[in-house]
Motif scaffolding. Structure first.
Motif, PDB file in Angstrom:
ATOM      1  N   LEU A 162      26.457  50.587  37.224  1.00  0.00           N
ATOM      2  CA  LEU A 162      27.911  50.620  37.078  1.00  0.00           C
ATOM      3  C   LEU A 162      28.517  49.243  37.350  1.00  0.00           C
ATOM      4  CD1 LEU A 162      28.722  54.022  38.799  1.00  0.00           C
ATOM      5  CD2 LEU A 162      29.305  53.423  36.439  1.00  0.00           C
ATOM      6  N   GLN A 203      27.872  46.795  34.469  1.00  0.00           N
ATOM      7  CA  GLN A 203      28.631  47.101  33.258  1.00  0.00           C
ATOM      8  C   GLN A 203      30.139  46.945  33.425  1.00  0.00           C
ATOM      9  OE1 GLN A 203      27.362  51.106  32.424  1.00  0.00           O
ATOM     10  NE2 GLN A 203      25.219  50.521  32.169  1.00  0.00           N
ATOM     11  N   ASN A 204      30.637  47.084  34.652  1.00  0.00           N
ATOM     12  CA  ASN A 204      32.087  47.185  34.833  1.00  0.00           C
ATOM     13  C   ASN A 204      32.688  46.227  35.862  1.00  0.00           C
ATOM     14  OD1 ASN A 204      32.566  49.798  33.181  1.00  0.00           O
ATOM     15  ND2 ASN A 204      30.933  50.388  34.592  1.00  0.00           N
ATOM     16  N   GLU A 235      32.127  58.714  34.012  1.00  0.00           N
ATOM     17  CA  GLU A 235      33.226  57.973  33.378  1.00  0.00           C
ATOM     18  C   GLU A 235      34.315  57.608  34.376  1.00  0.00           C
ATOM     19  OE1 GLU A 235      33.628  62.401  32.085  1.00  0.00           O
ATOM     20  OE2 GLU A 235      32.054  60.920  32.477  1.00  0.00           O
ATOM     21  N   ALA A 291      33.004  54.752  36.589  1.00  0.00           N
ATOM     22  CA  ALA A 291      33.100  53.463  35.910  1.00  0.00           C
ATOM     23  C   ALA A 291      34.488  52.858  36.084  1.00  0.00           C
ATOM     24  CB  ALA A 291      32.772  53.620  34.425  1.00  0.00           C
ATOM     25  N   LYS A 343      35.929  49.449  38.137  1.00  0.00           N
ATOM     26  CA  LYS A 343      36.864  48.468  37.574  1.00  0.00           C
ATOM     27  C   LYS A 343      38.049  48.242  38.511  1.00  0.00           C
ATOM     28  CE  LYS A 343      35.764  49.614  32.775  1.00  0.00           C
ATOM     29  NZ  LYS A 343      36.285  50.196  31.498  1.00  0.00           N
TER      30      LYS A 343
END
Length: 522
Positions: A131, A134-135, A348, A351, A355
């Motif tokens: 995670l 990717q974020n 989701e 994620a 962020k």
């Protein structure tokens, strides 16, 4: 300020299922038309989150926290819908026991700290490695390896930390006006340090050195000889991981210096019973010549001491070096706090939560958490921020609360705030050019060694506290009630009262690379 994308949750996604106060299951599904519309506003990411505190008083206890203007503005900036709770670290065990666990849990210290109650080891939180990759591009660039290791378990990252780029945070302070009157340069060695103290005594300084109980914030000489008897101050010697106070030669030298300071009246005769309150009172009254404290206390000293003594000047100097060139104080853990995502949160949503934390290290975040809201707590004049500093206890607590909400950022010092602080450039220079070159590295363990709980008198009760067995003998030796030459006997007593078990477990953990922390340089 660079433009930073706000955190958002894809409109078609629903939030995760979670026990207790989870809020992740109530997000309504969006229609296909709304999802397809390019200008449709993304729905806020909805999740519950706890922030850690050590206090049961303050701003958060006086307001409706979830309708507070700072939380509302934070939600606006991050496109989130937060159910927020401030949790006392001492009560986290109750939270886990009741299963009333938020989507995101904040804690002080490492992933396996006592406050986490074994929750990470028990699988309550999700690993974040993928995670984050990717974020969280900002965090992946900024967070040092040591900080990631401190919030990891079994090789996987579980926490998103507040971290320290410079773990050396304590400094040696001196009354520069006294040094100038003495006609001496700032001391660089232990011998020069003693000579300055002697001169201060001749000049009538009541406490040339600021000693206090258990030598807390009075361990300048222990640092010079690299024998700090603390929790994360172990070292590898002949294949064993042992406390640094096993160094008989340097420990006896350090104790001899303290005894000289005591015998010659260079620190308070009653230092062993001087409380932190009285110690600070003496410093603020201008009665102390040299002392140790956190560097960020400079403003306090430069404000209070000149009020008590006209013409008083306070500066930070390099800590005196011992025979091996060592100096300074303990290195702090590489993380001050961290947040963990509940395993039941949907991927989701997780994620988007990541962020949210990645945004925390943006320029926009620093500006908000440091200065607040434009037109309320600050204005901009000729391109420069004019900040409304707190003028009373309530306003100070409100500012502190806003800072509590700032997670996932570098926490050594708020460099943005230093730009508006009269002493800011001096403090930054001291961090970068004095503290960055001193401080004692060491080995520690997270989770804590099991033997420490079995033998509390032989265990260090904290990162800057010595085992009771050790401190008791140190004080007796400084007071002349025991010969310093008996230090080898102290080590043997330590071993028989649990030290052997502590050393064995520490060595096994080190060899198996199981929860080992390296403070400072390896």
């Amino acid at each position: 300020m660079k433009k930073v994308a706000v955190v958002a949750l894809a409109a078609a996604l629903s939030a995760g299922t979670m026990a207790g106060c989870s809020t992740g299951t109530t997000e309504p599904q969006q229609t296909a038309a709304a999802t397809a519309a390019p200008e449709a506003k993304k729905q806020p990411t909805k999740f519950s989150i706890s922030y850690p505190t050590t206090s049961n008083t303050g701003y958060h206890t006086r307001v409706d926290i979830n309708n507070d203007k700072w939380v509302k503005k934070l939600e606006e900036l991050t496109n989130t819908d937060l159910t927020l709770k401030i949790t006392e670290v001492s009560k986290m065990g109750l939270m886990f026991a009741s299963n009333d666990v938020p989507d995101v849990v904040g804690s002080l210290g490492t992933a396996t700290d006592k406050a986490m109650s074994g929750s990470v080891e028990a699988g309550m939180f999700m690993p974040l490695d993928d995670l984050l990759k990717q974020n969280a591009p900002n965090l992946m660039k900024m967070v040092p390896k040591e900080a990631w290791e401190a919030v990891s378990y079994n090789g996987k990252i579980y926490g998103i930390p507040n971290w320290l780029n410079n773990p050396s945070r304590r400094a040696t302070f001196i009354r520069t006006d006294l040094l100038e009157k003495a006609g001496l340069p700032a001391p660089k060695t232990v011998d020069e340090f003693l000579n300055v103290l002697r001169k201060f005594k001749e000049m009538g300084v009541k406490y040339p050195y600021g000693g206090r109980e258990t030598l807390k914030y009075a361990d300048t000489i222990l640092g010079a000889y690299d024998v700090l008897p603390y929790k994360e101050q172990f070292e590898l010697v002949n294949g064993q991981v042992v406390p640094k106070f096993f160094d008989v030669d340097n420990m006896t030298k350090a104790l001899s210096v303290y005894k000289t300071m005591y015998d010659e009246g260079l620190m308070a005769k009653e230092f062993a019973t001087t409380s932190s309150t009285d110690w600070l009172k003496n410093i603020r009254a201008g009665e102390v010549g040299i002392w140790s404290s956190n560097l960020v206390s400079l403003n306090d000293f430069r404000t209070n001491i000149p009020n008590a003594v006209k013409g008083a000047k306070v500066d930070v100097i390099s800590s005196p070096k011992g025979p091996d060139g060592k100096s300074g104080y303990l290195m702090y853990l590489p993380v001050t706090s961290a947040h963990y995502i509940n395993k039941n949160v949907k991927p989701e949503t997780a994620a988007e939560i990541v962020k949210y934390f990645d945004w925390m290290s943006s320029d926009e975040a620093y500006k908000f958490f440091t200065f607040g809201i434009e037109g309320d707590t600050y204005t901009v004049v000729d391109g420069k921020i004019k900040y409304k500093e707190p003028t009373n206890k309530e306003e100070q607590e409100e500012q502190d609360h806003r800072g509590t909400l700032h997670s996932a950022h570098e926490s050594t010092v708020n460099r943005l705030k230093m730009e508006t602080d009269p002493n800011g450039p001096y403090i930054l220079d001291a961090f970068d050019n004095i503290l960055a070159h001193e401080g004692l590295s060491g080995i520690g363990f997270a989770p804590d060694l099991e033997a420490n709980s079995k033998y509390p008198d032989a265990a260090s009760p904290g990162s800057d506290a010595a085992p009771k067995i050790i401190m008791d003998h140190m004080i007796k030796m400084i007071y002349g009630k025991e010969p310093i030459s008996d230090w080898p006997k102290v080590i043997e007593e330590y071993k028989t009262k649990g030290g052997n078990e502590i050393i064995k477990e520490a060595t096994d953990r080190y060899q198996n690379k199981k929860g080992v922390l390296f403070l400072g340089k390896k």
